[in-house]
Design a protein around this motif. Structure first.
Motif, short mmCIF file in Angstrom:
data_model
loop_
_atom_site.label_atom_id
_atom_site.label_comp_id
_atom_site.label_asym_id
_atom_site.label_seq_id
_atom_site.Cartn_x
_atom_site.Cartn_y
_atom_site.Cartn_z
N ILE A 88 -4.53 -31.23 40.22
CA ILE A 88 -3.12 -31.03 40.57
C ILE A 88 -2.33 -32.30 40.26
O ILE A 88 -1.25 -32.25 39.65
CB ILE A 88 -2.96 -30.62 42.04
CG1 ILE A 88 -3.52 -29.20 42.25
CG2 ILE A 88 -1.51 -30.70 42.48
CD1 ILE A 88 -3.58 -28.77 43.69
N LEU A 89 -2.88 -33.45 40.66
CA LEU A 89 -2.19 -34.72 40.37
C LEU A 89 -2.06 -34.95 38.88
O LEU A 89 -1.01 -35.40 38.41
CB LEU A 89 -2.93 -35.88 41.03
CG LEU A 89 -2.85 -35.94 42.55
CD1 LEU A 89 -3.70 -37.11 43.07
CD2 LEU A 89 -1.42 -36.07 43.01
N ASN A 90 -3.10 -34.63 38.12
CA ASN A 90 -3.04 -34.79 36.67
C ASN A 90 -1.95 -33.92 36.07
O ASN A 90 -1.26 -34.33 35.13
CB ASN A 90 -4.38 -34.46 36.02
CG ASN A 90 -5.40 -35.54 36.24
OD1 ASN A 90 -5.07 -36.68 36.55
ND2 ASN A 90 -6.66 -35.19 36.09
N GLN A 91 -1.80 -32.71 36.58
CA GLN A 91 -0.77 -31.80 36.07
C GLN A 91 0.63 -32.35 36.34
O GLN A 91 1.55 -32.10 35.58
CB GLN A 91 -0.88 -30.43 36.75
CG GLN A 91 -2.05 -29.62 36.30
CD GLN A 91 -1.79 -28.97 34.95
OE1 GLN A 91 -0.66 -28.69 34.58
NE2 GLN A 91 -2.85 -28.72 34.22
N MET A 92 0.77 -33.10 37.43
CA MET A 92 2.10 -33.56 37.83
C MET A 92 2.42 -34.96 37.35
O MET A 92 3.56 -35.39 37.40
CB MET A 92 2.22 -33.47 39.35
CG MET A 92 2.18 -32.04 39.82
SD MET A 92 2.25 -31.79 41.59
CE MET A 92 3.40 -32.98 42.16
N THR A 93 1.43 -35.68 36.85
CA THR A 93 1.64 -37.05 36.42
C THR A 93 2.11 -37.10 34.97
O THR A 93 1.56 -36.43 34.11
CB THR A 93 0.33 -37.85 36.55
OG1 THR A 93 -0.11 -37.77 37.90
CG2 THR A 93 0.53 -39.30 36.16
N GLY A 94 3.12 -37.87 34.75
CA GLY A 94 3.57 -38.10 33.38
C GLY A 94 4.37 -36.96 32.79
O GLY A 94 4.54 -36.90 31.58
N VAL A 95 4.84 -36.03 33.62
CA VAL A 95 5.69 -34.95 33.10
C VAL A 95 7.08 -35.08 33.70
O VAL A 95 7.28 -35.73 34.72
CB VAL A 95 5.08 -33.55 33.40
CG1 VAL A 95 3.76 -33.36 32.69
CG2 VAL A 95 4.93 -33.31 34.88
N PHE A 96 8.01 -34.46 33.06
CA PHE A 96 9.38 -34.50 33.55
C PHE A 96 9.50 -33.77 34.88
O PHE A 96 8.72 -32.87 35.19
CB PHE A 96 10.33 -33.87 32.52
CG PHE A 96 10.39 -34.64 31.24
CD1 PHE A 96 10.98 -35.89 31.19
CD2 PHE A 96 9.85 -34.11 30.08
CE1 PHE A 96 11.05 -36.61 30.01
CE2 PHE A 96 9.91 -34.81 28.89
CZ PHE A 96 10.51 -36.07 28.86
N ALA A 97 10.50 -34.15 35.65
CA ALA A 97 10.69 -33.58 36.99
C ALA A 97 10.78 -32.06 36.95
O ALA A 97 10.20 -31.38 37.80
CB ALA A 97 11.94 -34.18 37.64
N GLU A 98 11.47 -31.52 35.96
CA GLU A 98 11.61 -30.06 35.89
C GLU A 98 10.26 -29.38 35.60
O GLU A 98 10.00 -28.28 36.07
CB GLU A 98 12.68 -29.61 34.90
CG GLU A 98 12.48 -30.07 33.47
CD GLU A 98 13.09 -31.43 33.15
OE1 GLU A 98 13.04 -31.82 31.98
OE2 GLU A 98 13.61 -32.09 34.06
N ASP A 99 9.39 -30.07 34.86
CA ASP A 99 8.05 -29.54 34.60
C ASP A 99 7.21 -29.57 35.87
O ASP A 99 6.43 -28.66 36.12
CB ASP A 99 7.35 -30.31 33.50
CG ASP A 99 8.01 -30.10 32.14
OD1 ASP A 99 8.63 -29.04 31.94
OD2 ASP A 99 7.90 -31.01 31.29
N ARG A 100 7.39 -30.61 36.68
CA ARG A 100 6.68 -30.67 37.96
C ARG A 100 7.13 -29.54 38.87
O ARG A 100 6.31 -28.89 39.51
CB ARG A 100 6.92 -32.01 38.65
CG ARG A 100 5.92 -33.05 38.22
CD ARG A 100 6.15 -34.36 38.92
NE ARG A 100 6.87 -35.17 37.95
CZ ARG A 100 7.73 -36.10 38.22
NH1 ARG A 100 8.00 -36.41 39.45
NH2 ARG A 100 8.33 -36.77 37.26
N VAL A 101 8.42 -29.32 38.90
CA VAL A 101 8.96 -28.24 39.73
C VAL A 101 8.42 -26.90 39.25
O VAL A 101 8.01 -26.05 40.04
CB VAL A 101 10.51 -28.25 39.71
CG1 VAL A 101 11.09 -27.00 40.36
CG2 VAL A 101 11.03 -29.51 40.41
#
Length: 126
Positions: A88-101
């Motif tokens: 989960i952390l890997n998916q959220m690291t280094g991506v734009f805020a809208e991609d995290r959302v």
């Protein structure tokens, strides 16, 4: 059947998890009664937003218990994602805020989210 197979492929990303089933239980751990009860009462647990938390030493059966639940419910066509906290952390690291959302919103596509291996999620405080 095809949809269940597709959901299983997506929900269980590690093939070894396919063997985590009630049929492969050695009947040595009394916690398995709770696991069976959770599956038997799944619809009520889902409606009331009730989950389970397994904790204990390494090799105490936590992943196996969660795998049994996951496999039974996937076979019943319940959309499940089994993952771990580092993924989960890997998916959220280094991506734009809208991609995290969007990623976090995509977790809502599943009726059950199984997160294994919290020990890999050590948080260091300074």
């Amino acid at each position: 059947m095809e949809r269940v197979k597709r959901q299983k492929t997506q929900g269980l990303q590690d093939r070894y998890l396919y063997d985590y089933t009630f049929a492969n239980d050695n009947s040595q751990n009394p916690i398995m009664e709770k696991v069976h009860a959770y599956v038997e009462h799944w619809k009520g647990a889902y409606r009331s937003n009730t989950g389970l938390l397994f904790f204990g030493d390494v090799e105490s059966g936590k992943s196996f218990f969660a795998g049994c639940i996951t496999n039974v419910l996937l076979d019943r066509d319940v959309p499940i994602l089994r993952t771990n906290f580092p993924s989960i952390l890997n998916q959220m690291t280094g991506v734009f805020a809208e991609d995290r959302v969007a990623f976090i919103a995509s977790l809502d596509d599943y009726s059950l989210l199984v997160i294994d291996d919290f020990h890999g999620a050590d948080v260091h405080r300074h």
